[in-house]
Design a protein around this motif. Sequence first.
Motif, PDB file in Angstrom:
ATOM      1  N   MET A 209       0.911  -1.203  -0.019  1.00  0.00           N
ATOM      2  CA  MET A 209      -0.217   0.024   0.055  1.00  0.00           C
ATOM      3  C   MET A 209       0.897   1.299   0.069  1.00  0.00           C
ATOM      4  SD  MET A 209      -3.506  -0.481   2.213  1.00  0.00           S
ATOM      5  CE  MET A 209      -2.660  -0.805   3.749  1.00  0.00           C
ATOM      6  N   LYS A 210       2.028   1.186   0.768  1.00  0.00           N
ATOM      7  CA  LYS A 210       2.771   2.322   0.975  1.00  0.00           C
ATOM      8  C   LYS A 210       3.597   2.663  -0.272  1.00  0.00           C
ATOM      9  CE  LYS A 210       4.620   3.277   5.498  1.00  0.00           C
ATOM     10  NZ  LYS A 210       4.354   1.929   6.371  1.00  0.00           N
ATOM     11  N   GLU A 211       4.167   1.586  -1.235  1.00  0.00           N
ATOM     12  CA  GLU A 211       4.580   1.814  -2.377  1.00  0.00           C
ATOM     13  C   GLU A 211       3.586   2.147  -3.409  1.00  0.00           C
ATOM     14  OE1 GLU A 211       7.633   1.460  -3.400  1.00  0.00           O
ATOM     15  OE2 GLU A 211       8.474   0.449  -1.196  1.00  0.00           O
ATOM     16  N   LEU A 212       2.309   1.794  -3.394  1.00  0.00           N
ATOM     17  CA  LEU A 212       1.557   2.134  -4.363  1.00  0.00           C
ATOM     18  C   LEU A 212       1.090   3.805  -4.096  1.00  0.00           C
ATOM     19  CD1 LEU A 212      -0.512   1.950  -6.628  1.00  0.00           C
ATOM     20  CD2 LEU A 212      -2.354   0.968  -5.028  1.00  0.00           C
ATOM     21  N   ALA A 213       0.858   3.955  -2.816  1.00  0.00           N
ATOM     22  CA  ALA A 213       0.614   5.608  -2.440  1.00  0.00           C
ATOM     23  C   ALA A 213       1.723   6.290  -2.837  1.00  0.00           C
ATOM     24  CB  ALA A 213       0.427   5.493  -1.096  1.00  0.00           C
ATOM     25  N   LYS A 214       3.124   5.966  -2.611  1.00  0.00           N
ATOM     26  CA  LYS A 214       4.090   6.586  -2.901  1.00  0.00           C
ATOM     27  C   LYS A 214       4.335   6.964  -4.444  1.00  0.00           C
ATOM     28  CE  LYS A 214       8.437   5.007  -2.463  1.00  0.00           C
ATOM     29  NZ  LYS A 214       9.467   4.223  -1.920  1.00  0.00           N
ATOM     30  N   THR A 215       4.102   5.985  -5.254  1.00  0.00           N
ATOM     31  CA  THR A 215       4.107   6.078  -6.747  1.00  0.00           C
ATOM     32  C   THR A 215       2.857   7.200  -7.303  1.00  0.00           C
ATOM     33  OG1 THR A 215       4.836   3.958  -6.999  1.00  0.00           O
ATOM     34  CG2 THR A 215       4.149   4.964  -8.946  1.00  0.00           C
ATOM     35  N   LEU A 216       1.768   6.951  -6.690  1.00  0.00           N
ATOM     36  CA  LEU A 216       0.654   8.046  -6.982  1.00  0.00           C
ATOM     37  C   LEU A 216       0.939   9.220  -6.438  1.00  0.00           C
ATOM     38  CD1 LEU A 216      -2.635   5.678  -5.994  1.00  0.00           C
ATOM     39  CD2 LEU A 216      -1.538   6.335  -8.420  1.00  0.00           C
ATOM     40  N   GLU A 217       1.571   9.557  -5.471  1.00  0.00           N
ATOM     41  CA  GLU A 217       2.010  10.777  -4.879  1.00  0.00           C
ATOM     42  C   GLU A 217       2.763  11.403  -5.914  1.00  0.00           C
ATOM     43  OE1 GLU A 217       0.491  12.839  -2.568  1.00  0.00           O
ATOM     44  OE2 GLU A 217       0.464  10.965  -1.270  1.00  0.00           O
ATOM     45  N   LYS A 218       3.845  10.504  -6.539  1.00  0.00           N
ATOM     46  CA  LYS A 218       4.790  11.181  -7.234  1.00  0.00           C
ATOM     47  C   LYS A 218       4.058  11.805  -8.525  1.00  0.00           C
ATOM     48  CE  LYS A 218       8.558   8.683  -6.881  1.00  0.00           C
ATOM     49  NZ  LYS A 218       9.120   7.293  -7.421  1.00  0.00           N
ATOM     50  N   GLN A 219       3.013  10.687  -8.906  1.00  0.00           N
ATOM     51  CA  GLN A 219       2.228  11.185 -10.269  1.00  0.00           C
ATOM     52  C   GLN A 219       1.729  12.477 -10.091  1.00  0.00           C
ATOM     53  OE1 GLN A 219      -0.086   7.684 -11.541  1.00  0.00           O
ATOM     54  NE2 GLN A 219       1.780   6.773 -12.219  1.00  0.00           N
ATOM     55  N   PHE A 220       0.925  12.377  -9.004  1.00  0.00           N
ATOM     56  CA  PHE A 220       0.195  13.665  -8.718  1.00  0.00           C
ATOM     57  C   PHE A 220       0.877  14.867  -8.778  1.00  0.00           C
ATOM     58  CE2 PHE A 220      -3.928  11.806  -6.516  1.00  0.00           C
ATOM     59  CZ  PHE A 220      -4.280  11.248  -7.624  1.00  0.00           C
ATOM     60  N   SER A 221       2.096  14.859  -8.153  1.00  0.00           N
ATOM     61  CA  SER A 221       2.812  16.159  -7.889  1.00  0.00           C
ATOM     62  C   SER A 221       3.265  16.698  -9.231  1.00  0.00           C
ATOM     63  CB  SER A 221       3.893  15.706  -7.037  1.00  0.00           C
ATOM     64  OG  SER A 221       4.884  14.871  -7.670  1.00  0.00           O
ATOM     65  N   GLY A 222       3.195  15.986 -10.334  1.00  0.00           N
ATOM     66  CA  GLY A 222       3.575  16.322 -11.430  1.00  0.00           C
ATOM     67  C   GLY A 222       2.369  16.335 -12.553  1.00  0.00           C
ATOM     68  N   ASN A 223       1.149  16.414 -11.881  1.00  0.00           N
ATOM     69  CA  ASN A 223      -0.113  16.597 -12.731  1.00  0.00           C
ATOM     70  C   ASN A 223      -1.152  17.119 -12.105  1.00  0.00           C
ATOM     71  OD1 ASN A 223      -2.383  15.716 -14.216  1.00  0.00           O
ATOM     72  ND2 ASN A 223      -1.560  13.736 -15.188  1.00  0.00           N
ATOM     73  N   ALA A 224      -1.349  18.319 -12.188  1.00  0.00           N
ATOM     74  CA  ALA A 224      -2.473  19.206 -11.411  1.00  0.00           C
ATOM     75  C   ALA A 224      -3.926  18.628 -11.886  1.00  0.00           C
ATOM     76  CB  ALA A 224      -2.372  20.575 -11.810  1.00  0.00           C
ATOM     77  N   GLU A 225      -4.118  18.165 -12.958  1.00  0.00           N
ATOM     78  CA  GLU A 225      -5.294  17.559 -13.314  1.00  0.00           C
ATOM     79  C   GLU A 225      -5.570  16.121 -12.757  1.00  0.00           C
ATOM     80  OE1 GLU A 225      -5.299  16.401 -17.531  1.00  0.00           O
ATOM     81  OE2 GLU A 225      -7.641  16.844 -17.612  1.00  0.00           O
ATOM     82  N   SER A 226      -4.976  15.362 -12.354  1.00  0.00           N
ATOM     83  CA  SER A 226      -5.186  14.212 -11.849  1.00  0.00           C
ATOM     84  C   SER A 226      -5.135  14.485 -10.282  1.00  0.00           C
ATOM     85  CB  SER A 226      -4.464  13.009 -12.040  1.00  0.00           C
ATOM     86  OG  SER A 226      -3.177  13.268 -12.369  1.00  0.00           O
ATOM     87  N   ARG A 227      -4.255  15.399  -9.987  1.00  0.00           N
ATOM     88  CA  ARG A 227      -4.578  15.936  -8.336  1.00  0.00           C
ATOM     89  C   ARG A 227      -5.680  16.395  -7.950  1.00  0.00           C
ATOM     90  NH1 ARG A 227      -0.746  16.404  -4.669  1.00  0.00           N
ATOM     91  NH2 ARG A 227      -1.032  17.898  -2.934  1.00  0.00           N
ATOM     92  N   ALA A 228      -6.257  17.273  -8.874  1.00  0.00           N
ATOM     93  CA  ALA A 228      -7.353  17.929  -8.734  1.00  0.00           C
ATOM     94  C   ALA A 228      -8.802  16.933  -8.778  1.00  0.00           C
ATOM     95  CB  ALA A 228      -7.681  19.043  -9.540  1.00  0.00           C
ATOM     96  N   ALA A 229      -8.583  15.877  -9.432  1.00  0.00           N
ATOM     97  CA  ALA A 229      -9.603  15.002  -9.563  1.00  0.00           C
ATOM     98  C   ALA A 229      -9.824  14.048  -8.491  1.00  0.00           C
ATOM     99  CB  ALA A 229      -9.593  14.201 -11.008  1.00  0.00           C
ATOM    100  N   GLY A 230      -8.287  13.744  -7.821  1.00  0.00           N
ATOM    101  CA  GLY A 230      -8.547  12.844  -6.511  1.00  0.00           C
ATOM    102  C   GLY A 230      -8.241  11.250  -6.857  1.00  0.00           C
TER     103      GLY A 230
END
Length: 431
Positions: A209-230
Amino acid sequence: AGAATPQPPRQYKLAPQSELRVEVLPDAPLRVRLVTGTAEIFGTELPPEGWVPVPPRSKIAIFTWHGATVELDGVSESEYSSDETPMVIYVNTHAILDARRARARAAAAQGGDMEASQGPRVIVVGPTDSGKSTLCKMLLSWAAKLGWKPTYVDLDIGQGSITIPGCISATPIEKPIDIVDGIPLEMPLVYFYGHSSPSINADVYKVLMKELAKTLEKQFSGNAESRAAGMVINTMGWVEGLGYELLLNAIETFKANVVLVLGQEKLWKMLKDAVQSKSNIDVVKLHKSEGVVLRNTKYRQKTRSFRIREYFYGIANDLAPHSNIVNFSHVSVYKIGGGHQAPRSALPIGAEPVADPTRLVAVNISTDMIHTVLAISYAKEPDEIISSNIAGFIHVTDVDIQRKKLTYIAPCPGDLPSRLLIASSLTWYEA
Ligand code: ADP
């Protein structure tokens, strides 16, 4: 059981805010057509024209907001309409989430910080058969219809809706989920746990879970669109003891800020006391739909097996897997963690006892692996396996100890994309 008696095509006139609930048999095709009005299946609208095949074994509701006439063709296991649904509450929940997404997008446009530009991270919890996966689908499809690209995270290793069981995974949802094809599979991010119950090695489940969350966090930090969509996060139906602890862990790991609790007052109260008081996480109680079909353990086991089959043969049985043979020396098989539940074959090559529950152990290829699923890791080195995601799966069909050859099926022809494989306790027997 037995051969299904033919049923002539029939039309149902549905009043506004009512639904037609249909259970599809495993081997009798059923299709649905919109005759007048508008209707949707779990958040995805029926096309105005043409027949839509409903996948075998599925249990669906054709819901209409404004009234519709629909036609069914084919034999079903059961079909009835109901005007008692929690859909208004669900769509109101969606509206609140939508407002939060808009706020996050506005904040991002004004150069707001990470916190302000983060859209809702919704986690759906509740006992088995409370309609969690279904609610996730609706929230995702409604959001996608408005142009958002929310990320679907599935933590349910028992009945995975993104890929085979035994995995935790995530994928962006860019358009309403297809009624026939389900969740899009172009770019899922998959971590392999390898068992259908988390109790076998809860520590590994937590690490993944931690690994998956870490990867998503990384993706979100570079992608405002998916970050806002949640995110919309689906969870397991295990809500007591260790199951409850893992839910708390998931809320924390994925930084969920909305917890939707389906159908259990006690769980809602517990989570509210545990998380809402300490942070600004909203814990919301939602009604469960009476339409949710109860599935017993045996049924769930069967669906697990079908999910594995689908991976190789397609939902509509339209894929042909490729059979291949590799030498033992060509691959290395590992197991994450030294739990006691491991098959005899999975004994470590090195003799020392296993203390670290997330330790990687090399396993010998043996005939015990026949019928099991092996995951293909993206890792370059063995010690990266636990932090790496998965390229795909193979199903072991034969092990020849004498000739040191392993026969397997894979969805694609050609060489394995990697020599590093992960063993599992997931089995599927070709009928
Ligand atoms: P959970 O994720 O909580 O275990 P699911 O969302 O998978 O529960 O629902 C269990 C089953 O009930 C699924 O097959 C789903 O398609 C079906 N289902 C859910 N809601 C309805 C409904 N309103 N009418 C008919 N079937 C439904």
